[in-house]
Write an enzyme that holds these catalytic residues in place. Structure first.
Site, PDB file in Angstrom:
ATOM      1  N   ASP A  12      -4.758  -3.782  -3.214  1.00  0.00           N
ATOM      2  CA  ASP A  12      -4.042  -2.427  -3.390  1.00  0.00           C
ATOM      3  C   ASP A  12      -3.784  -1.886  -1.921  1.00  0.00           C
ATOM      4  O   ASP A  12      -3.854  -0.648  -1.758  1.00  0.00           O
ATOM      5  CB  ASP A  12      -4.992  -1.520  -4.197  1.00  0.00           C
ATOM      6  N   LYS A  15       0.794  -3.828  -0.222  1.00  0.00           N
ATOM      7  CA  LYS A  15       1.732  -4.937   0.016  1.00  0.00           C
ATOM      8  C   LYS A  15       2.942  -4.696  -0.517  1.00  0.00           C
ATOM      9  O   LYS A  15       3.913  -5.022   0.176  1.00  0.00           O
ATOM     10  CB  LYS A  15       1.063  -6.066  -0.580  1.00  0.00           C
ATOM     11  N   GLY A  39      -0.716  -5.694  -8.859  1.00  0.00           N
ATOM     12  CA  GLY A  39      -0.061  -4.526  -9.340  1.00  0.00           C
ATOM     13  C   GLY A  39       0.701  -4.039  -8.029  1.00  0.00           C
ATOM     14  O   GLY A  39       0.043  -3.268  -7.103  1.00  0.00           O
ATOM     15  N   HIS A  40       2.032  -4.475  -7.598  1.00  0.00           N
ATOM     16  CA  HIS A  40       2.541  -3.830  -6.265  1.00  0.00           C
ATOM     17  C   HIS A  40       3.485  -2.937  -6.668  1.00  0.00           C
ATOM     18  O   HIS A  40       4.596  -3.269  -7.185  1.00  0.00           O
ATOM     19  CB  HIS A  40       3.131  -5.239  -5.621  1.00  0.00           C
ATOM     20  N   GLN A 221      -3.760  -9.566  -4.339  1.00  0.00           N
ATOM     21  CA  GLN A 221      -5.068  -9.086  -4.458  1.00  0.00           C
ATOM     22  C   GLN A 221      -5.459  -8.959  -2.848  1.00  0.00           C
ATOM     23  O   GLN A 221      -4.679  -8.772  -1.800  1.00  0.00           O
ATOM     24  CB  GLN A 221      -5.803 -10.159  -4.737  1.00  0.00           C
TER      25      GLN A 221
HETATM   26  P1  GDP Z   1      -0.616  -3.421  -3.489  1.00  0.00           P
HETATM   27  O1  GDP Z   1      -1.013  -4.057  -4.723  1.00  0.00           O
HETATM   28  O2  GDP Z   1      -1.207  -3.820  -2.209  1.00  0.00           O
HETATM   29  O3  GDP Z   1       0.899  -3.652  -3.716  1.00  0.00           O
HETATM   30  O4  GDP Z   1      -0.740  -1.930  -3.354  1.00  0.00           O
HETATM   31  P2  GDP Z   1      -0.784  -1.050  -4.884  1.00  0.00           P
HETATM   32  O5  GDP Z   1       0.660  -0.570  -5.137  1.00  0.00           O
HETATM   33  O6  GDP Z   1      -1.725  -1.268  -5.937  1.00  0.00           O
HETATM   34  O7  GDP Z   1      -1.211   0.317  -4.169  1.00  0.00           O
HETATM   35  C1  GDP Z   1      -0.911   1.111  -3.283  1.00  0.00           C
HETATM   36  C2  GDP Z   1      -0.514   2.592  -3.713  1.00  0.00           C
HETATM   37  O8  GDP Z   1      -0.492   3.371  -2.233  1.00  0.00           O
HETATM   38  C3  GDP Z   1       0.540   2.658  -4.204  1.00  0.00           C
HETATM   39  O9  GDP Z   1       0.598   3.734  -5.240  1.00  0.00           O
HETATM   40  C4  GDP Z   1       1.854   2.941  -2.977  1.00  0.00           C
HETATM   41  O10 GDP Z   1       2.689   3.743  -3.618  1.00  0.00           O
HETATM   42  C5  GDP Z   1       0.913   3.698  -2.360  1.00  0.00           C
HETATM   43  N1  GDP Z   1       1.163   3.517  -0.759  1.00  0.00           N
HETATM   44  C6  GDP Z   1       1.526   2.742  -0.030  1.00  0.00           C
HETATM   45  N2  GDP Z   1       1.649   2.853   1.072  1.00  0.00           N
HETATM   46  C7  GDP Z   1       1.361   4.111   1.334  1.00  0.00           C
HETATM   47  C8  GDP Z   1       1.232   5.156   2.523  1.00  0.00           C
HETATM   48  O11 GDP Z   1       1.247   4.853   3.619  1.00  0.00           O
HETATM   49  N3  GDP Z   1       0.786   6.623   1.865  1.00  0.00           N
HETATM   50  C9  GDP Z   1       0.504   6.967   0.826  1.00  0.00           C
HETATM   51  N4  GDP Z   1       0.155   8.125   0.545  1.00  0.00           N
HETATM   52  N5  GDP Z   1       0.557   5.919  -0.129  1.00  0.00           N
HETATM   53  C10 GDP Z   1       1.033   4.760  -0.017  1.00  0.00           C
HETATM   54  P1  IMO Z   2      -3.195  -6.418  -5.924  1.00  0.00           P
HETATM   55  O1  IMO Z   2      -2.334  -7.586  -5.746  1.00  0.00           O
HETATM   56  C1  IMO Z   2      -7.063  -5.032  -6.610  1.00  0.00           C
HETATM   57  C2  IMO Z   2      -9.941  -7.384  -8.857  1.00  0.00           C
HETATM   58  C3  IMO Z   2     -10.323  -6.838 -10.292  1.00  0.00           C
HETATM   59  C4  IMO Z   2     -11.659  -7.556 -10.408  1.00  0.00           C
HETATM   60  C5  IMO Z   2     -11.550  -8.785  -9.719  1.00  0.00           C
HETATM   61  C6  IMO Z   2     -11.246  -9.917 -10.457  1.00  0.00           C
HETATM   62  O2  IMO Z   2      -2.505  -5.238  -6.767  1.00  0.00           O
HETATM   63  O3  IMO Z   2      -3.611  -5.995  -4.632  1.00  0.00           O
HETATM   64  P2  IMO Z   2      -9.092 -10.745 -11.923  1.00  0.00           P
HETATM   65  O4  IMO Z   2      -8.229 -10.195 -13.094  1.00  0.00           O
HETATM   66  O5  IMO Z   2      -8.471 -11.525 -10.989  1.00  0.00           O
HETATM   67  O6  IMO Z   2     -10.138 -11.703 -12.923  1.00  0.00           O
HETATM   68  O7  IMO Z   2     -10.234  -9.798 -11.460  1.00  0.00           O
HETATM   69  O8  IMO Z   2     -10.385  -8.640  -8.764  1.00  0.00           O
HETATM   70  N1  IMO Z   2      -8.370  -7.486  -8.751  1.00  0.00           N
HETATM   71  C7  IMO Z   2      -7.726  -6.735  -7.978  1.00  0.00           C
HETATM   72  N2  IMO Z   2      -7.922  -5.438  -7.368  1.00  0.00           N
HETATM   73  N3  IMO Z   2      -5.786  -5.487  -6.461  1.00  0.00           N
HETATM   74  C8  IMO Z   2      -5.410  -6.530  -7.336  1.00  0.00           C
HETATM   75  O9  IMO Z   2      -4.180  -7.064  -6.882  1.00  0.00           O
HETATM   76  C9  IMO Z   2      -6.399  -7.063  -7.910  1.00  0.00           C
HETATM   77  N4  IMO Z   2      -6.325  -8.394  -8.648  1.00  0.00           N
HETATM   78  C10 IMO Z   2      -7.623  -8.391  -9.205  1.00  0.00           C
HETATM   79  O10 IMO Z   2     -10.376  -5.450 -10.409  1.00  0.00           O
HETATM   80  O11 IMO Z   2     -12.585  -6.640  -9.337  1.00  0.00           O
HETATM   81 MG    MG Z   3      -2.040  -3.451  -6.407  1.00  0.00          MG
END
Ligand code: GDP
Ligand code: IMO
Ligand code: MG
Length: 420
Positions: A12, A15, A39-40, A221
């Site tokens: 998270d 990415k 979840g991207h 991840q």
């Molecule tokens: P990912 O899994 O690495 O793609 O990240 P996620 O989408 O799960 O979580 C990142 C969250 O941070 C999302 O809600 C994005 O919209 C938000 N986000 C990404 N970059 C920034 C930033 O520079 N500032 C803020 N405030 N939010 C951001």
């Molecule tokens: P992105 O790509 C954050 C965490 C789960 C759990 C552990 C194992 O959005 O960054 P799993 O479902 O793989 O068996 O879970 O890894 N986890 C993540 N945490 N971002 C993710 O993906 C994750 N994918 C798995 O919360 O702790």
């Molecule tokens: Mg994510």
């Protein structure tokens, strides 16, 4: 050449947003591991979209998005994602290719994930329960079903054989669930998977490299969730690190160019497991609130804490990071002082190395304090707008990790990014 972008923390890191931004410089974006546990998030015309299986370049014209052999695919999630991108005017069939070697998540894999977590009780991983672990177990156990099998005449037979094996296991574990209901949706969703072009990913990508195409591999991840180098056993079931792209796409390491490593300006983790810089107080709550730190896949509140440079430096080393990207800098706008972990104190001794035994209990943290920004990072548009306080923070990270920071992100929008 193929560049790679991946998370350096517990996922998270942002990415999806960064891939969506960088995609304009590439011809192909390819996912190499993970599955619907990811979840991207990205924003298309102010609308929030969360992708789980589909690479984050899908909203650009003229970019091909490859779901690589290292990914595990849940056809039901994929179908929903395809519907979602279609509703935004994107034709998936011309933009998304799927490797015939990618493994399929069956309804019983999801049930096994739940059963396994229940059996672990208080030691549960905090899995997303998407069936990731059991599917990779069947892959390494040489029982899995792959995308290429779905069109075969004996698919149903193979499905039933594996399902029966799973049902026996579930019965032994005393776990019951109405699989039939979920199964119906599974079989219906296979049509969506079959509507995509299935390719031999390794030939496709190696030929593309030969033809001079620019490819970006998108990690899922983060390094701290890597099956080998993460905080085992509280990890996911794939190699999330840069080396994973070779296995997950079938391209050789000699073809890898830049390694973009993403870190938040602080730290989060969702699910169980050690997190020594976690804040259990009002500061942690403030980070969660200002950062909107709730899981993009499960909606669970993310645990929040200070940036951990010991772990970050370890991640940079394992991945060979060439370019650091710091996201969510704007989230720290309202903090007077920022703490940064620079050493672990284990058995009374300070170290800057990431240990084998990584538990919150055995590690005390040595922190260094930094002044907060004192201005709104979200309002900065160019490098010249950035405050000295941030430049000091950036320099400190660069000196500690020995990697240059190439970009900083200061908001959710695609354009909220400054190249340094
Ligand atoms: P990912 O899994 O690495 O793609 O990240 P996620 O989408 O799960 O979580 C990142 C969250 O941070 C999302 O809600 C994005 O919209 C938000 N986000 C990404 N970059 C920034 C930033 O520079 N500032 C803020 N405030 N939010 C951001
Ligand atoms: P992105 O790509 C954050 C965490 C789960 C759990 C552990 C194992 O959005 O960054 P799993 O479902 O793989 O068996 O879970 O890894 N986890 C993540 N945490 N971002 C993710 O993906 C994750 N994918 C798995 O919360 O702790
Ligand atoms: Mg994510």
């Amino acid at each position: 050449m193929i560049d790679v972008l991946l998370g350096l923390q517990w996922g998270d890191e942002g990415k999806g947003k960064i891939v969506d931004y960088l995609a304009k410089d590439y011809d192909i974006i390819a996912r190499f591991q993970g599955g619907p546990n990811a979840g991207h998030t990205l924003y298309v015309k102010d609308e929030k979209i969360v992708l789980h299986t589909i690479p984050s370049g899908v909203f650009h014209d003229n970019i091909i998005n490859v779901i690589g052999n290292g990914v595990v695919i849940d056809p039901i999630t994929l179908e929903k994602e395809l519907e979602s991108i279609k509703s935004h005017g994107v034709d998936p069939t011309s933009k998304i290719l799927v490797s015939d070697r990618a493994h399929i998540i069956l309804p019983t894999h999801r049930a096994l994930d739940k059963a396994s977590e229940l059996a672990k009780g208080k030691d549960k991983i905090g899995s997303t329960l998407k069936g990731i672990g059991p599917t990779y177990m069947d892959k390494t156990g040489r029982n899995g079903i792959r995308v290429g099998d779905v069109i075969k005449a004996d698919f149903k037979e193979r499905y039933n054989t594996l399902k029966e094996k799973h049902v026996k296991l579930l019965n032994q574990m005393g776990f019951t669930e109405d699989i039939a209901a979920y199964e119906k949706g599974f079989f219906e969703s296979l049509a969506a998977l079959k509507s995509l072009k299935v390719i031999n990913g390794e030939y496709y990508l190696n030929n593309a490299i030969k033809a001079g195409k620019r490819i970006l591999a998108e990690g899922a991840q983060g390094t701290m969730l890597d099956i080998d180098f993460g905080t085992y056993p509280f990890v996911t079931s794939s190699n999330t690190i840069s080396a994973g792209l070779c296995n997950g796409l079938g391209v050789p390491p000699t073809m890898v160019g830049k390694v973009f490593g993403i870190t938040k300006a602080y730290c989060t983790r969702v699910g169980s497991g050690p997190f020594p810089t976690e804040l259990h107080d009002a500061t942690g709550d403030k980070l969660r609130k200002l950062g909107g730190e709730f899981g993009a896949t499960t909606g669970r509140p993310r645990r929040c804490g200070w940036l951990d440079l010991v772990a970050l430096k370890y991640s940079c080393m394992i991945n060979g990071v060439t370019d650091l990207i710091i996201t969510k800098t704007d989230v720290l706008d309202d903090f007077d002082t920022l703490e940064v972990a620079t050493s672990y104190i284990i058995d009374g001794k300070a170290t800057d190395q990431f240990p084998y035994e990584f538990t919150t209990e055995n590690i005390k943290i040595g922190y260094e304090s930094h002044a907060g920004w004192g201005v709104s990072m979200a309002d900065c548009r160019a490098i010249s707008d950035l405050p000295q306080t941030f430049m000091n923070y950036r320099k400190f990270i660069e000196d500690y990790t020995d990697v240059k920071v190439s970009f900083i992100s200061n908001g959710v929008a695609r354009e909220a990014l400054i190249e340094l």
